[in-house]
Write a protein that holds these residues in place. Sequence first.
Motif, PDB file in Angstrom:
ATOM      1  N   TYR A   1     -55.843 -94.769  45.104  1.00 18.65           N
ATOM      2  CA  TYR A   1     -56.536 -93.948  46.101  1.00 18.65           C
ATOM      3  C   TYR A   1     -56.190 -92.461  45.952  1.00 18.65           C
ATOM      4  O   TYR A   1     -57.026 -91.604  46.253  1.00 18.65           O
TER       5      TYR A   1
ATOM      6  N   GLU B   1     -59.190 -89.659  45.411  1.00 20.78           N
ATOM      7  CA  GLU B   1     -59.309 -88.414  46.174  1.00 20.78           C
ATOM      8  C   GLU B   1     -59.714 -87.233  45.287  1.00 20.78           C
ATOM      9  O   GLU B   1     -60.347 -86.280  45.757  1.00 20.78           O
TER      10      GLU B   1
ATOM     11  N   LYS C   1     -66.288 -85.758  48.605  1.00 19.59           N
ATOM     12  CA  LYS C   1     -65.576 -87.031  48.724  1.00 19.59           C
ATOM     13  C   LYS C   1     -66.220 -88.060  47.810  1.00 19.59           C
ATOM     14  O   LYS C   1     -67.441 -88.197  47.770  1.00 19.59           O
TER      15      LYS C   1
END
Length: 266
Positions: A131, A135, A242
């Motif tokens: 993760y 990002e 994102k």
Amino acid sequence: MVHYKTKDEIELMRKSALLVSATLEEVASKLKPGMSTLEVDEIAEKFILANGATPSFKNYKGFPNSICASVNSEVVHGIPNTYVLQDGDIVSVDVGVFLNGFHGDSAYTFAIGNVKPEILQLMKETKAALYKGIEKAIVGNRVGDIGNAIQEHTEKERGYGVVRELVGHGLGRNLHEDPQVPNYGKRGSGPIMKEGLVIAIEPMVNLGGRDVEYLEDGWTVITRDEKPSVHFEHTVAIMKGKADVLSSFAGIEKAEQNNPALTANY
């Protein structure tokens, strides 16, 4: 050559990726000690075919099975066989499906029964590193930013070994496309990421050193020091601001929690 996807193509890829996630959820609900990795392969293949897709890995460059099942010191590309999973094992299950003209690809490492705390911690930190990398998977960043984030979290801060010989990759109508996506690297290096790029981010992190070697089968990669290795993978679309994670661990984690044969609290 990098192949950028339209919004409609990304939605088709989401369906492929979510079918991979559903396959891993099906596996998570049934994994237990005493099951062979070949049985795990059969569960996954049956589920993929029943949902109108085909396994991406089967017969890919001669690979004989529908999933990769890599146990303990096996890093990736483990060929399902008669090995029987034991209490205390970990197993990385890597799944790819081909649906509606596009591939999805994801992997998850499971803890069978009572796994040592230091291995559970490795699992926790490798998933967290995935993760951290995601990002950085946004328009305007470079591919090296992903690898740098993963390497910083696992190798530089925690002393684990990040595998160099195997990397993530672009994904689409082909199972492997440009660019390569290493799990290590310098911030600000590598190709600039643009909207419409879809990649598989997949940290492979060893409890010990980073060095690996291949078994005689030509596929299975193991750690040279025979210490455990952990592998998690998501299919990710590059967007502004994102990343759009096309695969999902939510159902897998729920099934993991509900299966008493697995350790989920790590």
